[in-house]
Design an enzyme around this catalytic site. Structure first.
Site, mmCIF file in Angstrom:
data_model
loop_
_atom_site.group_PDB
_atom_site.id
_atom_site.type_symbol
_atom_site.label_atom_id
_atom_site.label_comp_id
_atom_site.label_asym_id
_atom_site.label_seq_id
_atom_site.Cartn_x
_atom_site.Cartn_y
_atom_site.Cartn_z
ATOM 1 N N SER A 49 0.893 -1.099 0.147
ATOM 2 C CA SER A 49 0.015 0.055 -0.178
ATOM 3 C C SER A 49 0.841 1.287 -0.030
ATOM 4 C CB SER A 49 -0.801 -0.074 1.053
ATOM 5 O OG SER A 49 -0.090 -0.129 2.391
ATOM 6 N N HIS A 70 -3.068 -3.176 -5.838
ATOM 7 C CA HIS A 70 -3.120 -2.692 -4.336
ATOM 8 C C HIS A 70 -4.796 -2.709 -3.991
ATOM 9 C CE1 HIS A 70 -3.295 0.808 -1.548
ATOM 10 N NE2 HIS A 70 -3.291 -0.452 -0.860
ATOM 11 N N GLU A 82 -5.524 -0.717 -7.508
ATOM 12 C CA GLU A 82 -4.586 0.081 -8.175
ATOM 13 C C GLU A 82 -3.732 -0.828 -9.003
ATOM 14 O OE1 GLU A 82 -3.970 4.512 -5.781
ATOM 15 O OE2 GLU A 82 -3.304 2.343 -4.767
ATOM 16 N N ASN A 120 -3.731 6.258 -1.302
ATOM 17 C CA ASN A 120 -3.333 6.407 0.270
ATOM 18 C C ASN A 120 -2.423 7.799 0.180
ATOM 19 O OD1 ASN A 120 -4.204 4.180 1.405
ATOM 20 N ND2 ASN A 120 -2.320 3.014 1.166
#
Length: 309
Positions: A49, A70, A82, A120
């Protein structure tokens, strides 16, 4: 599906996804053992991540077959994944990764390798600014209401509890150390809760106490101001702008879709960039600039806003 504790299935797999904890050396150790068993044409993917793939690929025999996939929690419900590329990843490996996601009914969001990728990276300043406001004395319910009033499904304090405060702390520390842009200091309150084992919903207590899967909240908390909402939301817009300028994502539609499907960014707003255009690029930039004078460099608007204006 069958249990495969010894990894015997690796030898016949078309795709292998690594999902061990966010420790660089641990992941490299897993790759070294796994690559020996994999078929030559198989794709190796990481669910990291926050760690750039350029760091993870060191020592791989086939870095061209290495990509990022991800997933977001809870994996069973979150549609977006992702698909992370790097400058040695082959077009074929990336295409096969996207095709796999289509087979399992997930939406691929192509992003380039950078600390935190897109989602993130954008979510971290949102969560950390909420912690700053908490330290300023704003009630947690008021902070959450500031985001919910905008249209977020849950506020940042409750979200941190849901994700797990240990995970939030780790990602925040990694991104603060690796990103060029300034981030709020990691809250000592967050660090203390992780040290005492109050990790959020999974332990029954974090910033909130949790009963039967729900946060226990004070219904009489003060109402939020519009400025509180902007302090939470505008940093997410700014990160999306920076990600576009740096070509982490190819276009505004990808950025908007990723943030809606991965974070629940108010869908009726059309996504961060659509909202920025609807509200006015000049106003967004000016508000960020005013906040930077009042609260610090973390609010300094990305230079990409100038081109967009």
């Amino acid at each position: 599906m069958i249990p495969d504790l010894t990894g015997d299935g690796v030898g016949s797999a078309d795709l292998v996804i690594e999902a061990v904890p966010e420790l660089l050396e641990l992941k490299r150790k897993v790759y070294a053992a796994t690559e020996l068993k994999m078929r030559a044409e198989a794709v190796l993917a990481t669910n990291t991540s926050s760690i750039p793939l350029e760091e993870l690929r060191s020592g791989l025999r086939r870095p061209d077959c290495f990509v990022g996939l991800h997933f977001f929690n809870p994996v069973s419900r979150m549609q977006l994944v992702e698909v992370v590329s790097h400058d040695q990843a082959s077009a074929d490996a990336l295409a096969r990764a996207r095709a796999f996601l289509g087979r399992i009914d997930r939406l691929p969001a192509p992003v380039k390798s950078t600390p935190g990728f897109l989602v993130n990276r954008a979510l971290t300043p949102y969560l950390l600014e909420a912690m700053v406001m908490l330290q300023e004395g704003v009630k947690r319910e008021t902070i959450d209401a500031a985001a919910e009033t905008f249209g977020m499904p849950v506020g940042p304090i409750e979200l941190a509890d849901q994700v797990g405060l240990d995970i939030c702390l780790h990602v925040a520390e990694v991104l603060k150390a690796s990103l060029d842009r300034p981030l709020p200091d990691v809250s000592h309150v967050l660090s203390e809760k992780v040290q005492t084992g109050d990790l959020g919903r999974k332990t029954g207590k974090g910033f909130y106490s949790w009963k039967k899967g729900k946060a226990v909240k004070d219904r009489d908390a003060p109402k939020p101001t519009a400025e509180m909402t902007d302090r939470l939301i505008l940093p997410m817009l700014d990160v999306c702008m920076a990600s576009l300028r740096e070509r982490v994502v190819a276009d505004e539609d990808t950025a908007d879709g990723a943030m809606i499907f991965a974070t629940g960014f108010a869908p009726f707003r059309g996504g961060p960039m659509h909202y920025a255009r609807a509200r006015g690029i000049t106003e967004i930039r000016q508000t960020l600039w005013q906040f930077s004078q009042r609260y610090g460099e973390r609010f300094r608007p990305d230079p990409g806003w100038n081109d967009l204006a």
